[in-house]
Design an enzyme around this catalytic site. Structure first.
Site, PDB file in Angstrom:
ATOM      1  N   HIS A  21      20.682 133.207  44.314  1.00  0.00           N
ATOM      2  CA  HIS A  21      21.151 132.237  43.337  1.00  0.00           C
ATOM      3  C   HIS A  21      21.199 130.839  43.955  1.00  0.00           C
ATOM      4  O   HIS A  21      22.041 130.548  44.800  1.00  0.00           O
ATOM      5  CB  HIS A  21      22.550 132.657  42.865  1.00  0.00           C
ATOM      6  N   HIS A  63      21.135 121.725  40.206  1.00  0.00           N
ATOM      7  CA  HIS A  63      21.954 122.495  39.268  1.00  0.00           C
ATOM      8  C   HIS A  63      22.097 121.781  37.938  1.00  0.00           C
ATOM      9  O   HIS A  63      22.132 122.411  36.877  1.00  0.00           O
ATOM     10  CB  HIS A  63      23.330 122.741  39.883  1.00  0.00           C
TER      11      HIS A  63
END
Length: 403
Positions: A21, A63
């Protein structure tokens, strides 16, 4: 002891994957080549870049398109005038946004730890790493695919409706960039179009349907698409909110999906309305190879009345307990033939839970439980612990005579 061997093939892992991730983000600032490289060294099968676009239309790994939390942009006096407030998916955000910077300007910035209060050890790397382009992430995966081992990429388009339709640059001009089109363009340019090495994910529905119906056929590629789900009970897909509230032709955008959702689709439709057996079957038949639900929906938790200090560091941070329930979406998705890749597993105490009988779970125990329930992979911030969990699960699953 981690007995992972780099030349192991996917079939030796019984089809079970570990998805890093944002890279090995538990150990390095997320979305940096260092985090991705470490994840590969730790045995991850896929590295995950979140993708946003620069002013000149280049995909980079961040992100969010607001970058004050993940870069040192605030320390650059030459960019002080670019701080602004924008509505991103209906939420006001103040800071600096990637669409207002050229790639050359982005390359003058350095990454920093996004959650220093939880990962203070990662702050020692602040200022060391550049912001990678998607092409550079793909190139890393290609370089590390050797000796019989293939590294995959698992990109996510971030805020595709904002970038394509709603968003504007600081000068007021529309961004008008299709993240899906740019993603496919980059993969083709890099010669990285093996379906076994790519999953494309998004929290939005229109974006994935458009990839399936338009961008991939135009490029002559066919890659697996994964529908992400935010909280079933509180969150709404932003593309649905935007399109419904702006009077778009929903039938043209979503086709038969509308008829599968009870009550149809409107600006108030929650993610949970798409987590039904009939919707999952339609998605599998029309565009999706997998789904990525939030683990808190898949395995519901309940809050503890008193937090627990499991690691005895003087801070009680474990705050929830499993209920023993499993959302039926898991069974429906598996029955439909969809891959199920829940997110996000994290090793820190504040992200963990007790079992229903009160036993604190490590992230490895959580991962073993998910494999046992039938998921084929998961997103994890500490890939080495995900790899260890897979080894434990496969070892426990072998007949005793083979041990």
């Amino acid at each position: 002891m981690n007995s992972y061997k780099p030349d192991q093939h996917v079939h030796d892992k019984q089809g079970l994957i570990v998805i890093a991730h944002r890279g090995a983000s538990g150990y390095r600032p997320e979305h940096t080549l260092a985090a991705y490289r470490l994840a590969i060294q730790q045995g991850a099968d896929f590295i995950e870049p979140d993708l946003v676009a620069t002013k000149d239309g280049v995909l980079i790994a961040r992100h969010e398109n607001e970058i004050s939390g993940t870069t040192d942009v605030a320390a650059h006096p030459e960019f002080v005038g670019r701080k602004t407030t924008k509505l991103i998916d209906g939420v006001a955000m103040t800071g600096w946004f990637t669409e207002d910077f050229t790639l050359a300007e982005i390359k003058t910035l350095r990454a920093k730890e996004r959650i220093p209060q939880l990962r203070p050890g990662n702050t020692r790397f602040d200022g060391q790493y550049a912001i990678p382009t998607f092409a550079e992430v793909v190139q890393l995966a290609k370089q590390e695919s050797r000796g019989g081992r293939r590294i995959g990429v698992y990109p996510e388009t971030k805020h595709p409706t904002y970038f394509a339709k709603e968003g504007r640059r600081i000068d007021g001009s529309p961004i008008a960039v299709s993240l899906g089109a740019k993603l496919i363009e980059t993969l083709v340019a890099e010669g990285f179009t093996n379906p076994a090495q790519v999953y494309i994910q998004s929290f939005e529905f229109e974006n994935l349907i458009e990839l399936e119906k338009r961008w991939m056929p135009a490029a002559g590629v066919d890659l697996p698409l994964v529908q992400l789900y935010d909280d079933f009970y509180a969150a709404k897909p932003y593309d649905v909110v935007y399109n419904a509230s702006h009077g778009a032709n929903l039938t043209a955008l979503y086709g038969g999906l509308i008829g599968q959702v009870e009550g149809g689709i409107n600006a108030n439709t929650l993610y949970g309305a798409f987590a039904t057996e009939q919707v999952l079957q339609w998605m599998k038949a029309n565009y999706a190879s997998g789904v990525g639900p939030w683990k808190g929906n898949l395995l519901p938790r309940q809050p503890l009345s008193v937090k627990v200090d499991v690691n005895r560091d003087g801070k009680a941070e474990l705050a929830s307990q499993g209920t023993g329930l499993v959302h039926p979406m898991l069974g429906w998705a598996l029955k439909a033939g969809l891959q199920v890749h829940p997110y996000t597993l994290r090793a820190e105490e504040s992200f963990l839970a007790q079992t229903p009988e009160g036993i604190p779970q490590s992230v490895i125990a959580e991962a073993v439980q998910l494999y046992g329930l039938g998921v084929q992979g998961f997103f994890i911030d500490q890939p080495d612990q995900g790899v260890a969990a897979r080894e434990i699960f496969l070892d426990l699953s072998r007949p005793l005579r083979e041990r």
